[in-house]
Design a protein around this motif. Structure first.
Motif, short mmCIF file in Angstrom:
data_model
loop_
_atom_site.label_atom_id
_atom_site.label_comp_id
_atom_site.label_asym_id
_atom_site.label_seq_id
_atom_site.Cartn_x
_atom_site.Cartn_y
_atom_site.Cartn_z
N ALA A 175 -0.97 10.17 -3.82
CA ALA A 175 0.46 10.34 -3.22
C ALA A 175 -0.55 11.01 -1.82
N MET A 176 -0.33 11.56 -0.21
CA MET A 176 -0.88 11.85 0.01
C MET A 176 0.07 11.80 1.03
N VAL A 202 4.84 9.64 2.12
CA VAL A 202 3.91 9.91 1.96
C VAL A 202 3.11 8.64 2.37
N ALA A 203 1.76 8.73 1.57
CA ALA A 203 0.98 7.66 1.44
C ALA A 203 0.63 7.27 -0.02
N ALA A 236 -0.73 1.88 1.03
CA ALA A 236 0.55 1.87 1.98
C ALA A 236 1.20 2.76 2.11
N TYR A 237 2.12 3.00 3.53
CA TYR A 237 3.18 4.22 4.16
C TYR A 237 4.70 4.76 3.47
N CYS A 271 8.16 1.72 0.38
CA CYS A 271 7.16 1.56 0.83
C CYS A 271 6.65 -0.47 0.90
N LEU A 272 5.37 -0.24 2.60
CA LEU A 272 5.33 -1.13 3.09
C LEU A 272 4.60 -1.10 3.49
N SER A 273 3.46 -2.76 2.60
CA SER A 273 2.09 -2.45 2.86
C SER A 273 1.70 -4.57 3.03
N ASN A 274 1.02 -4.69 4.07
CA ASN A 274 0.18 -5.80 4.67
C ASN A 274 -1.04 -5.45 3.54
N LEU A 275 -1.40 -6.03 2.52
CA LEU A 275 -2.64 -6.66 1.87
C LEU A 275 -3.49 -7.56 2.09
N GLU A 276 -4.46 -7.25 1.42
CA GLU A 276 -5.39 -8.36 2.12
C GLU A 276 -6.94 -8.25 1.25
#
Length: 180
Positions: free
Chosen positions: A151-152, A158-159, A168-169, A49-54
């Motif tokens: 989880a979708m 999955v997201a 997160a994807y 999973c990878l996610s850019n967060l703010e």
């Protein structure tokens, strides 16, 4: 005088010893589980999973808090995983580097994932306050913390997120020649 032989009496069947009876009961109870384990394939896969967060929020006394960076996570087939966050945490005018790694165990609960942090570590450049990281970045960097995520399904991926909003994807890890 002649000897008269009596007619042969029918043989009476031997009684089954109790230990054989218990062995039969144990085999009957365990056989379905053994067959299920043998014939039902394990379709679990490794996920990344990878996610850019703010996150922008305020403290109770009105100070602006900004947390931003990149979170990468890996969910292994065996129910273990790792996460890493590299970013910054700004509280008012103070800017801190957040560089944390954790190891966790997880289990699927229908459409939810329960994640329990086993260990967590700072990487050398991390100079952020633990309490602020737990509150404003990710509480999952505290050992012993348990969290739940939705989880979708998205195609073959999955997201993961909260309240029906993906954050997160996560895609299956591509198979390599050595893992086939």
């Amino acid at each position: 005088m002649s000897l008269i032989s009596s007619p042969a009496s029918p043989k009476v069947g031997k009684r089954l010893a109790p230990h054989y009876l218990w062995l039969g009961v144990a085999a009957a109870a365990l056989a379905p589980w053994a067959l299920t384990w043998w014939f039902v394939p394990n379709h679990r896969v490794d996920w990344e999973c990878l996610s850019n967060l703010e996150f922008d929020t305020q403290t109770p006394d009105g100070k602006l808090v900004q947390a931003y960076g990149t979170m990468t996570s890996r969910f292994n087939k065996d129910g273990s995983g790792t996460s890493r966050f590299l970013g910054r945490l700004r509280l008012g005018e103070t800017l801190s580097v957040v560089h944390r790694v954790n190891e966790f165990n997880y289990v699927w609960l229908n459409s939810l994932i329960r994640v329990n942090t086993v260990t967590a570590s700072r990487i050398a450049s991390d100079d952020a306050n633990d309490a602020l990281v737990y509150r404003y970045v990710n509480h999952g960097f505290e050992p012993g913390h348990t969290d739940y995520f939705q989880a979708m399904r998205v195609g073959n991926a999955v997201a993961v997120g909260f309240n029906g909003l993906p954050r997160a994807y996560c895609a299956p890890v591509p198979a390599t020649a050595s893992s086939k």
